[in-house]
Design an enzyme around this catalytic site. Sequence first.
Site, PDB file in Angstrom:
ATOM      1  CG  ASN A   9     -54.755 -40.189 -95.587  1.00 44.83           C
ATOM      2  OD1 ASN A   9     -55.243 -40.320 -96.718  1.00 44.83           O
ATOM      3  ND2 ASN A   9     -55.159 -39.254 -94.727  1.00 44.83           N
ATOM      4  CD1 TRP A  10     -50.978 -43.530 -99.925  1.00 50.34           C
ATOM      5  CD2 TRP A  10     -51.682 -44.143-101.963  1.00 50.34           C
ATOM      6  NE1 TRP A  10     -50.384 -44.735-100.227  1.00 50.34           N
ATOM      7  CE2 TRP A  10     -50.793 -45.130-101.471  1.00 50.34           C
ATOM      8  CE3 TRP A  10     -52.251 -44.323-103.225  1.00 50.34           C
ATOM      9  CZ2 TRP A  10     -50.463 -46.273-102.210  1.00 50.34           C
ATOM     10  CZ3 TRP A  10     -51.924 -45.468-103.965  1.00 50.34           C
ATOM     11  CH2 TRP A  10     -51.038 -46.419-103.461  1.00 50.34           C
ATOM     12  CE  LYS A  11     -52.880 -36.407 -95.357  1.00 53.80           C
ATOM     13  NZ  LYS A  11     -52.362 -35.315 -94.545  1.00 53.80           N
ATOM     14  CG  HIS A  94     -57.646 -36.865 -92.134  1.00 51.42           C
ATOM     15  ND1 HIS A  94     -57.198 -35.584 -92.374  1.00 51.42           N
ATOM     16  CD2 HIS A  94     -56.538 -37.633 -92.000  1.00 51.42           C
ATOM     17  CE1 HIS A  94     -55.874 -35.588 -92.387  1.00 51.42           C
ATOM     18  NE2 HIS A  94     -55.450 -36.817 -92.169  1.00 51.42           N
ATOM     19  CD  GLU A  96     -55.400 -33.350 -94.640  1.00 53.41           C
ATOM     20  OE1 GLU A  96     -55.759 -34.213 -95.448  1.00 53.41           O
ATOM     21  OE2 GLU A  96     -54.229 -33.251 -94.212  1.00 53.41           O
ATOM     22  CD  GLU A 166     -53.677 -38.326 -88.799  1.00 54.49           C
ATOM     23  OE1 GLU A 166     -52.744 -38.867 -89.400  1.00 54.49           O
ATOM     24  OE2 GLU A 166     -54.638 -37.795 -89.382  1.00 54.49           O
ATOM     25  N   GLY A 172     -48.336 -32.471 -92.073  1.00 60.38           N
ATOM     26  CA  GLY A 172     -47.767 -31.852 -93.264  1.00 60.38           C
ATOM     27  C   GLY A 172     -46.903 -30.639 -92.974  1.00 60.38           C
ATOM     28  CB  SER A 212     -44.472 -34.414 -89.553  1.00 61.40           C
ATOM     29  OG  SER A 212     -45.118 -33.308 -90.172  1.00 61.40           O
ATOM     30  N   GLY A 233     -48.896 -39.611 -93.883  1.00 67.18           N
ATOM     31  CA  GLY A 233     -49.342 -38.900 -95.074  1.00 67.18           C
ATOM     32  C   GLY A 233     -48.210 -38.828 -96.091  1.00 67.18           C
ATOM     33  N   GLY A 234     -47.513 -37.690 -96.126  1.00 72.70           N
ATOM     34  CA  GLY A 234     -46.486 -37.425 -97.133  1.00 72.70           C
ATOM     35  C   GLY A 234     -45.474 -38.550 -97.322  1.00 72.70           C
TER      36      GLY A 234
HETATM   37  P1  13P Z   1     -48.294 -36.098 -92.869  1.00 70.50           P
HETATM   38  O1  13P Z   1     -47.604 -37.391 -92.538  1.00 70.50           O
HETATM   39  O2  13P Z   1     -48.067 -35.630 -94.272  1.00 70.50           O
HETATM   40  O3  13P Z   1     -48.011 -35.052 -91.839  1.00 70.50           O
HETATM   41  O4  13P Z   1     -49.885 -36.390 -92.797  1.00 70.50           O
HETATM   42  C1  13P Z   1     -50.396 -37.045 -91.706  1.00 70.50           C
HETATM   43  C2  13P Z   1     -51.808 -37.367 -91.968  1.00 70.50           C
HETATM   44  O5  13P Z   1     -52.649 -36.489 -92.052  1.00 70.50           O
HETATM   45  C3  13P Z   1     -52.169 -38.780 -92.168  1.00 70.50           C
HETATM   46  O6  13P Z   1     -53.554 -38.962 -92.166  1.00 70.50           O
END
Ligand code: 13P
Length: 251
Positions: A9-11, A94, A96, A166, A172, A212, A233-234
């Site tokens: 997920n590149w956000k 998600h 967020e 998640e 993050g 993470s 994510g990251g």
């Molecule tokens: P991180 O891997 O950066 O913690 O993000 C996870 C995430 O929200 C994937 O959708």
Amino acid sequence: MRELYIAGNWKMNYKPGEAAVFAKQIADAVKNLKVKVMIAPPFVCLPAVTEAVKGSNVIVAAQNVNDHASGAYTGEISCDMLKDIGVNTVIVGHSERRQYYGETNEFINKKVLFAIENEMDVILCVGETLEERDSGRLEKVLADQINIGLSGVSENQMEKITVAYEPVWAIGTGKTATPSDADSAHAYIRSLIAEKFGKTVAENTIIQYGGSVKPANAKELMACSNIDGALVGGASLTLEPFLSIINASKK
Ligand code: 13P
């Protein structure tokens, strides 16, 4: 046997040009692997990215979608628009979006239903905040997210659903759920799916872990019997860590 499914997920990262270059590198690197790989770039990158990975086994997903076919919904993107450019998978709910844009379980359910009625595959995200976990509400929160989020979905339509667990406190932050905490949350989610759709559907549903995930913890997490992949994510934003997670994840 559930397939291993690793998603990035590149956000809100990357512009179309750089996204296309990166996506092509991923597609080339995973072409001989027997792992289901997905990337979810921002909306404006989707045309360039779908073009860049054409003919490869990389799935391109959107990070969100609207729950209507078309019309006066300023700023929104429809299933039809996504499908028209070859995007058939969408992340819904998600944390967020729940946290910053006020998305409720009921609203998320509308998107889930609309997306699967439009033949799209859905990754439904669930997970508790630290406060919810610490106050003993983990199971109630997950039960509401699953039961309301998947309300009205039929047993057959569950083929189109992947769940991503998640925990919000792990996203993050560098904090990961321990493999045994994550596995027990996944087992609980699977039991909720079994109650609602029966044991066979529950056994076939892919449940990804997110929060993470890094090359250093991927192997241990993916070794858990109820964890079927990752929503990263990251660590999905550069080639090396994303590939290491994919490779470390093979069971
Ligand atoms: P991180 O891997 O950066 O913690 O993000 C996870 C995430 O929200 C994937 O959708």
